[in-house]
Scaffold this motif. Structure first.
Motif, PDB file in Angstrom:
ATOM      1  N   ILE A 170       5.202   7.645 -11.454  1.00  0.00           N
ATOM      2  CA  ILE A 170       6.312   7.073 -10.683  1.00  0.00           C
ATOM      3  C   ILE A 170       6.903   8.175  -9.809  1.00  0.00           C
ATOM      4  CG2 ILE A 170       8.562   5.949 -10.797  1.00  0.00           C
ATOM      5  CD1 ILE A 170       7.776   5.108 -13.690  1.00  0.00           C
ATOM      6  N   THR A 171       7.230   7.847  -8.570  1.00  0.00           N
ATOM      7  CA  THR A 171       7.967   8.791  -7.735  1.00  0.00           C
ATOM      8  C   THR A 171       9.290   8.155  -7.310  1.00  0.00           C
ATOM      9  OG1 THR A 171       6.863   8.049  -5.715  1.00  0.00           O
ATOM     10  CG2 THR A 171       5.896   9.921  -6.868  1.00  0.00           C
ATOM     11  N   VAL A 172      10.329   8.948  -7.350  1.00  0.00           N
ATOM     12  CA  VAL A 172      11.655   8.526  -6.916  1.00  0.00           C
ATOM     13  C   VAL A 172      12.095   9.478  -5.810  1.00  0.00           C
ATOM     14  CG1 VAL A 172      14.041   8.076  -7.587  1.00  0.00           C
ATOM     15  CG2 VAL A 172      12.187   7.700  -9.243  1.00  0.00           C
ATOM     16  N   THR A 173      12.293   8.933  -4.625  1.00  0.00           N
ATOM     17  CA  THR A 173      12.710   9.730  -3.476  1.00  0.00           C
ATOM     18  C   THR A 173      14.177   9.463  -3.184  1.00  0.00           C
ATOM     19  OG1 THR A 173      10.482   9.581  -2.551  1.00  0.00           O
ATOM     20  CG2 THR A 173      12.248  10.267  -1.059  1.00  0.00           C
ATOM     21  N   ALA A 174      14.953  10.526  -3.039  1.00  0.00           N
ATOM     22  CA  ALA A 174      16.390  10.423  -2.762  1.00  0.00           C
ATOM     23  C   ALA A 174      16.678  10.890  -1.347  1.00  0.00           C
ATOM     24  CB  ALA A 174      17.185  11.256  -3.754  1.00  0.00           C
ATOM     25  N   ALA A 175      17.641  10.243  -0.690  1.00  0.00           N
ATOM     26  CA  ALA A 175      18.060  10.671   0.641  1.00  0.00           C
ATOM     27  C   ALA A 175      19.533  10.328   0.837  1.00  0.00           C
ATOM     28  CB  ALA A 175      17.222  10.007   1.725  1.00  0.00           C
ATOM     29  N   SER A 189       8.677   4.260  -6.311  1.00  0.00           N
ATOM     30  CA  SER A 189       7.310   3.885  -5.981  1.00  0.00           C
ATOM     31  C   SER A 189       6.414   4.021  -7.202  1.00  0.00           C
ATOM     32  CB  SER A 189       6.760   4.772  -4.855  1.00  0.00           C
ATOM     33  OG  SER A 189       7.572   4.684  -3.694  1.00  0.00           O
ATOM     34  N   TRP A 190       5.565   3.022  -7.397  1.00  0.00           N
ATOM     35  CA  TRP A 190       4.582   3.029  -8.488  1.00  0.00           C
ATOM     36  C   TRP A 190       3.374   2.238  -8.027  1.00  0.00           C
ATOM     37  CZ3 TRP A 190       3.140  -1.193 -11.884  1.00  0.00           C
ATOM     38  CH2 TRP A 190       2.333  -0.803 -12.960  1.00  0.00           C
TER      39      TRP A 190
END
Length: 299
Positions: A170-175, A189-190
């Motif tokens: 799993i990826t977690v992108t922060a902005a 995202s997975w």
């Protein structure tokens, strides 16, 4: 592509309905435990949509993520305790305002020794870290017990805009999507599935904020967003921008497959939200106004 089915509101989750995620079929699903913004509104006019402040549970192939820790976190915590096993989860905060953190002192699993929680957030408007903000709200005279009373293992991570966290596959992108409130948005995202959580939208975002929002939301299977607050003006005869239009415009412009609007204003009762549901669907048919107990399967 996602195959989530958006259904219309039923009764909201109560303390007696804390069955959590036991009956879900998909490997990637989302449950709404709190859908209100600003302040809890537990009254009869909000019975169908619910009055707890923001908290969303995401379960991806058994991995637990939580977005924001409003008062809905207390009910989520009760459901997890029913499982009678040790728990590891990742809590992501969009900002440190009261309605995003006020459920944390009442999160029962955090008081259980064998549990482990990874806590992520960015610096608040006064520069305080997410750990400091959670500690401060649990100090006398605001709360009787300090954070140190929690017996679970708590690990804190300071996020900056553009940071990506990898949790197995799993990826977690922060902005940073709202500089005024120091608010983060997230893209989870997975495999080929993507969900965006953008709950501090406002109409007059600057160029860098718009760029970050676009990066997080482009072609996602599901966008979870707020409606811009306009409580005084939208109930008068003045001509004003429709307060949910920012979210629907974003969904239409970025190729979003499905939209859920959450973090409702305290004055938006069940009848009001029913009307908003109808209006939003006239613009974006695959949209739903969030209610407590809503479960969405992404895969």
């Amino acid at each position: 592509m996602s195959n989530q089915e958006l259904s219309h509101p039923q009764n909201y989750v109560t303390d007696e309905q804390t069955t959590g995620s036991q009956n879900q079929d998909g490997k990637f699903f989302i449950q709404f435990w709190g859908v209100r913004g600003l302040i809890p509104t537990p009254n009869s006019e909000n019975r169908r949509y619910g009055g707890n402040t923001a908290c969303i549970e995401i379960n991806i192939d058994g991995q637990r993520l939580v977005l924001d820790a409003g008062t809905g976190l207390r009910v989520l915590g009760k459901s997890w305790l029913q499982e009678k096993k040790s728990i590891e989860a990742h809590l992501f905060f969009t900002n440190s305002q009261t309605n995003r953190v006020q459920g944390f002192p009442f999160f029962a699993p955090a008081f259980v020794k064998d549990n482990c929680f990874h806590i992520y957030g960015t610096a608040a408007t006064n520069g305080a870290s997410i750990k400091q903000c959670l500690c401060d709200q649990m100090l006398q005279p605001l709360f009787p017990y300090p954070l140190q009373v929690m017996q679970s293992k708590l690990q804190f991570y300071n996020l900056t805009s553009g940071k990506t966290i990898t949790l197995n596959d799993i990826t977690v992108t922060a902005a940073l999507i709202n500089k005024t409130q120091k608010s983060l948005g997230y893209r989870i995202s997975w495999q080929n599935y993507n969900v965006a959580y953008i709950t501090d939208l406002y109409k007059n975002a600057d160029e860098s904020e718009c760029e970050h929002i676009a990066q997080l939301t482009q072609n996602v299977d599901l966008l979870i967003a707020n409606a811009t607050y306009n409580p005084q003006t939208i109930r008068t005869d003045q001509e004003v921008d429709i307060h949910w239009q920012t979210a629907t415009d974003l969904a239409l412009n970025k190729g979003v497959k499905s939209l859920i609007i959450s973090q409702h204003h305290p004055d938006d009762n069940d009848e009001c939200l029913d009307n908003i549901q109808t209006a939003v669907n006239s613009i974006f048919p695959k949209a739903l106004i969030a209610y407590e107990g809503l479960v969405v399967n992404i895969n």
